[in-house]
Design a protein around this motif. Sequence first.
Motif, PDB file in Angstrom:
ATOM      1  N   LYS A 240       0.694  -1.062  -0.126  1.00 33.18           N
ATOM      2  CA  LYS A 240      -0.311   0.032  -0.014  1.00 33.18           C
ATOM      3  C   LYS A 240       0.899   1.194  -0.048  1.00 33.18           C
ATOM      4  O   LYS A 240       2.012   1.188   0.544  1.00 33.18           O
ATOM      5  CB  LYS A 240      -0.787   0.046   1.373  1.00 33.18           C
ATOM      6  N   ASP A 266      -2.580  11.799   0.680  1.00 33.50           N
ATOM      7  CA  ASP A 266      -2.825  11.146  -0.448  1.00 33.50           C
ATOM      8  C   ASP A 266      -2.242   9.481  -0.209  1.00 33.50           C
ATOM      9  O   ASP A 266      -1.112   9.488  -0.661  1.00 33.50           O
ATOM     10  CB  ASP A 266      -2.482  11.460  -1.876  1.00 33.50           C
ATOM     11  N   THR A 268      -2.595   6.760  -1.664  1.00 41.72           N
ATOM     12  CA  THR A 268      -2.197   6.128  -2.768  1.00 41.72           C
ATOM     13  C   THR A 268      -0.840   6.291  -3.276  1.00 41.72           C
ATOM     14  O   THR A 268      -0.283   5.528  -4.053  1.00 41.72           O
ATOM     15  CB  THR A 268      -3.345   6.129  -3.735  1.00 41.72           C
ATOM     16  N   SER A 269      -0.228   7.513  -2.983  1.00 36.00           N
ATOM     17  CA  SER A 269       1.181   7.949  -3.613  1.00 36.00           C
ATOM     18  C   SER A 269       2.211   6.722  -3.021  1.00 36.00           C
ATOM     19  O   SER A 269       2.310   6.227  -1.842  1.00 36.00           O
ATOM     20  CB  SER A 269       1.294   9.233  -3.112  1.00 36.00           C
ATOM     21  N   GLN A 294       2.855   4.589  -9.619  1.00 35.60           N
ATOM     22  CA  GLN A 294       1.540   5.403  -9.385  1.00 35.60           C
ATOM     23  C   GLN A 294       1.615   6.635 -10.303  1.00 35.60           C
ATOM     24  O   GLN A 294       2.769   7.011 -10.783  1.00 35.60           O
ATOM     25  CB  GLN A 294       1.297   5.541  -7.849  1.00 35.60           C
TER      26      GLN A 294
END
Length: 596
Positions: A240, A266, A268-269, A294
Motif C-alpha cells: 500500500k 494522499d 495512494t502515492s 503510481q
Amino acid sequence: MLCLLSVLAGCKHAASPSEQPASQPSPSVVSSPPVQTQATATPSQARPSGPIHFTDVTAEAGIHFKHNSGAFGQKYLPETMGSGVCVLDYDNDGWQDILFVNGMDWPGHHTHTSYPALYHNEHNGTFKDVTKEAGLAVEMYGMGCAVGDYDNDGREDIYITALDGNHLFHNEGNGKFVDITRKAGVRDGGFSTGAIWFDYDNDGKLDLFVSHYIEWSIAADQTCALDGKHKSYCTPELYKGQSATFYHNLGNGRFEDVTKKAGLYDPTSKSLGVALVDFDNDGWLDLLVANDTQPNKLYRNNHNGTFTESAVTAGVAYSDAGKARAGMGVDSADYDLSGRPGLLIGNFANESLALYHNDGDGLFSDHSVASGIASPSATSLTFGTFFFDYDLDGLPDIFAANGHVADDISVIQPTIHYAEPQLLFRNRGNGKYEDMSHKAGQTLEQPIVARGAAYADFDNDGDLDVVVSTNNGPAKLLRNDNGNQNDVLRVKAVGTRSNRDGIGAKVTVTTSSGQRLWQMVHDGSSYLSQSELPLTFGLGRPGSNPAISLQIVWPSGKKESFSGVKANQAITIEEGKGIVAAQTISFGGATGQTAR
C-alpha cells in the motif's frame, strides 16, 4: 588569492502592476547606490582547452564514504532504495561541502556502526570528514536529505529522512549541529524518502514537504523471486502507498502538520523525488512529485494555503500510452529557453527518461523522443537526474544517474544489468539533445549502482562538478575538466523579506546579444538529494558578453534590476541591498571567500 571585479550595478526600478506575480504583494523599492568594490587589475586568464570530460577524483579528494544498506541476504525492500546526497555550504566559507546519507545494519544482524557523513571542503581539492565533530554521528536507516535555513539565521540546517523517524539538525554556527527533531515536531514516521524546503505561503519562512513511499515493516516484507527460486527485491505494487507529510513553519522553531489542511493527503502515492516548479508563473511555488508505479503528482499552489492536484490535466501523470511509470528522480528548468519551466523525470528500465515541454496554459507534452533522450535511456533505470549547464553555453544539459534495483535482474533480462553507466546529454538548442555519455571520459562509462546525484562547483573554477551516491557502495566525486572554456556568472541570493536562502527567487540574465536566460533558486530535485543553491549561468564564448543585465524577482514580490554586470565572477545579491559582494572566478580553481 582574491581579486574582486568592480560591479557596475544599475539603479533598481519598480515594476509596473502588470509585471507583478499574481496575488503577490506589491514590491517595495529600496533605492541604494551601485555597489563599489575595490578592484585589482588582473591579467586575462588562460582558459583550458580540449574535450570536456569528467574525472573520478574521489580518492584524491579524500572522500571514503561507503553506503551501508544493511543487506544480509533477506532482501528487505528498503535496502535497494538508498540513498541521497546533499550539497551545502554549512560554514559560509564560500566552498560547497557534501553530506552523504547512510543506512545501517538490521536488528539482529549488526556487524558495524554506520553514520551519515559530512565532508568539509578544504579549498584545495580535498575534503575532510567532520561528521563526529559536527554532531552528525547519529545511527539511522537514512534515505534522503534536504538543506535549508528554516529559522533565517544565515546558517544552513539539515533534514534527513529515515525509516520510522526523520531528523532535523540545527546549525549552531560553530561547525556543530544539534538534533532538534522532537522540539520542532518534524520527526514524522513511516517510510520517508525525498524532502524539500520551500515557502508555500510566501511569509518569509521555509516550510517542509516530505515524500513517503509505501507501508513497509520487517514483519510485512513480501517474498518475491525473479527466477522462481531465490528471493528478489519486490515491486512496490505489492504494498500500500503512504501519504506525504507537509509541515508549516510557525516561526518559533516549531512546525505544524498541515498535510490534510493543504490538500496534500494522499495514501495512494508511492513518492520518491520531489522538485519545486512555478509552472504557471504566478509567483507561488508548486510541487512536482515522482511516484513509483503510481501516477506522478503536480500540485498547483492555490495562494490560500492549499494545493490542487493537476498532473492528469497537465499531462504529466502518465506516459503517452496512459500508463503510470516508475518515477524516481525529478527536476525542472527552462531547457528550451521558452521562458517556461520544463520537467524531467527518471523512470524504470524500458520506460526511458521523461522530458516534458511546458506548452503554456498549464499543459505539458512529452518530448522525450523528439528531444533525442528516449532511445539512449531506454534500458537504464534512472534514479538521480537533473538539468545543469556543464559546458557553460547557456543551455541546460542533462545528467542521469543509473542503477537497477534488482541485483539478479540479468537472470531474466540478459540485456539489463544491475550496475549501469551514467548518462550525459548535451543541449544542442531548439529542444534537441546529443548523447555525450561516451564522449565525456571513461568515468561515466564505468557501471555503478547509482542512486542520489547532485551538482556543485566544488573547486570554484566556474564549471559544475557532480557527486553521486551508490547503493551499498562507495560515493563518486566527478570533477568537470575543461568545462570552463566559456564565460560564466554565478549568483547567490540572500533574502530579507523573503526566506534567507532566496528559495523561489527567479533570476533572469540578459546577454549583450539580447538572449534571456533564467533560473529559479531551488533545493530538492534529483533523487533524495540536493544540489548547490547558487545559480550558474553559462554565457558562451569568452568576451562575447562584456556587460550583462540582471533581474531578480524575490518570493516577496520585490523586483530588482542591475546593468553592467561583468562576466566571470560570483556575485551575492541581498534583497533590498543589491549586489553586496563579488569575486573573480579563477579558471584554475583558486577563488577565495566571498567578501561581504
